[in-house]
Design an enzyme around this catalytic site. Sequence first.
Site, mmCIF file in Angstrom:
data_model
loop_
_atom_site.group_PDB
_atom_site.id
_atom_site.type_symbol
_atom_site.label_atom_id
_atom_site.label_comp_id
_atom_site.label_asym_id
_atom_site.label_seq_id
_atom_site.Cartn_x
_atom_site.Cartn_y
_atom_site.Cartn_z
ATOM 1 N N GLU A 279 0.881 -1.175 0.000
ATOM 2 C CA GLU A 279 0.000 0.000 0.000
ATOM 3 C C GLU A 279 0.910 1.214 0.000
ATOM 4 O O GLU A 279 1.490 1.556 1.019
ATOM 5 C CB GLU A 279 -0.911 -0.046 1.232
ATOM 6 C CG GLU A 279 -2.123 0.869 1.127
ATOM 7 C CD GLU A 279 -1.790 2.310 1.448
ATOM 8 O OE1 GLU A 279 -1.432 3.051 0.502
ATOM 9 O OE2 GLU A 279 -1.886 2.694 2.610
ATOM 10 N N CYS A 314 -2.175 8.971 2.723
ATOM 11 C CA CYS A 314 -1.922 8.451 1.371
ATOM 12 C C CYS A 314 -3.084 8.712 0.429
ATOM 13 O O CYS A 314 -2.891 8.767 -0.787
ATOM 14 C CB CYS A 314 -1.605 6.961 1.437
ATOM 15 S SG CYS A 314 -2.892 5.978 2.225
#
Length: 476
Positions: A279, A314
């Site tokens: 990720e 993110c």
Amino acid sequence: MTIVSAGLFKDCTRCFKSSNIVGVGLGGTLTYRHTYKINRVRFSGSIPSSFYCCATLSITMEEEKQTFDADKAAVLVNELRETFSSGKTKSYEWRTSQLESISKMIDEKEKEIIEAVHKDLSKPELEAFVSEISMTKSSCKLALKVLKSWMMPEKVETSIATYPSSAEIVSEPLGVVLVLSTWNFPFLLSLDPVIGAIAAGNVVVLKPSEIAPATSTLLAKLLVEYADESAIRVVEGAVAETSALLEQKWDKIFFTGGARVGRIVMAAAAKHLTPVTLELGGKCPAVVDSNVNLQVTARRIISGKWACNNGQACIGVDYIITTKEFAPKLIDALRSVLEEFFGKDPMESKDRSRIINSFHFMRLINLLDEDKVSDKIVAGGQRNESQLQIAPTILLDVPEDSLMMQEEIFGPLLPIITVEKLEDSFNMINRKQKPLAAYLFSDDEQIKRKFVQNVFAGGIAINDTVLQFFAGQWTS
């Protein structure tokens, strides 16, 4: 979130350091005492480091350094593999007992968790509760709610050539899982994949980020107290400890972080053909049409940027694309709502997290002070290194070849790029690496359809930001 369970079944389709001066002499060396822990097991050794004193007084300190090397990592993995081989983690009862224990831990230690996150990031209490406490509990609740269905074999049709056979897909745990966590949501992003690993019946090693030391230490302490230590372990430390762990053979690695370390993790996993989930984030754009409710748009962009860990997320908005004609109106609206959110002097606001450390503070300052960028600031730009704070900063028409537009910003800087017509933004986004998320603000149904069809991203939200992440927490 359901995603943390994906890939954890084999065939499922569904500074931590304390420093002590222990001696003084003329040898001209300094050593520091570092504490690394695997739960409560401690190791010792010593490392000297050179020291220069301009006052001609030299100091020597003896040091004991606790080490966690590849040999100790191998012992740890072997112990966990024995636990997995015993079959205890495969039962529904064991999985639910561990998930319930983690949920209980969050309830009973909520105050300590919020304090640790505040110590690491100065994260406001409400934000910490929503993004760390509530969302982790939601993951536990979801796993407990649907675990039986996840574990249930799935009937599948068979070919006429095999009549009268029957077939089913049986989801089974992979085995020994390594979770390498990150610092921006240090509690949530540590436990979310651990919850998935437990729900899938695996044993797991969690390596929290050393960049958020208070949360790392708390996790190590709490998981010993609440979780089954024979199946769930925590290893604290930095590069050396991570490297020692990556030398081992794992059955699954789950990594959250940046692309540079992601490449290292994948290269290490490739030696053992270990499946990896990475990720990695990216530059998440927000495209803003003139056909919008401007005040609502400004509030939602600010919520997905500065009110979301001060840009250190993110899936947060990394940059905006809008038309040249509409940009001044959008900037005025953002300025107005920023004052509403954080006051006339945002540097004094207690409603924003701080930059995680000096390294990332200077990284952001370097982006801001680049020659071709520094004169593009239209709002904000103030900074305070001692407080690790940078004011919410808006920049207009930053060059595409600038560092700010080439790498993920991950901080409170928001460039606005202008185009002649909104559709030009689609190619601009697709020229870059695929973002984790892309956002569109528009009330034009045709623009919405074009955006979904032509922009490639991990996820898309229209007329809001980061909402898709929260929505997953309540998916059943």
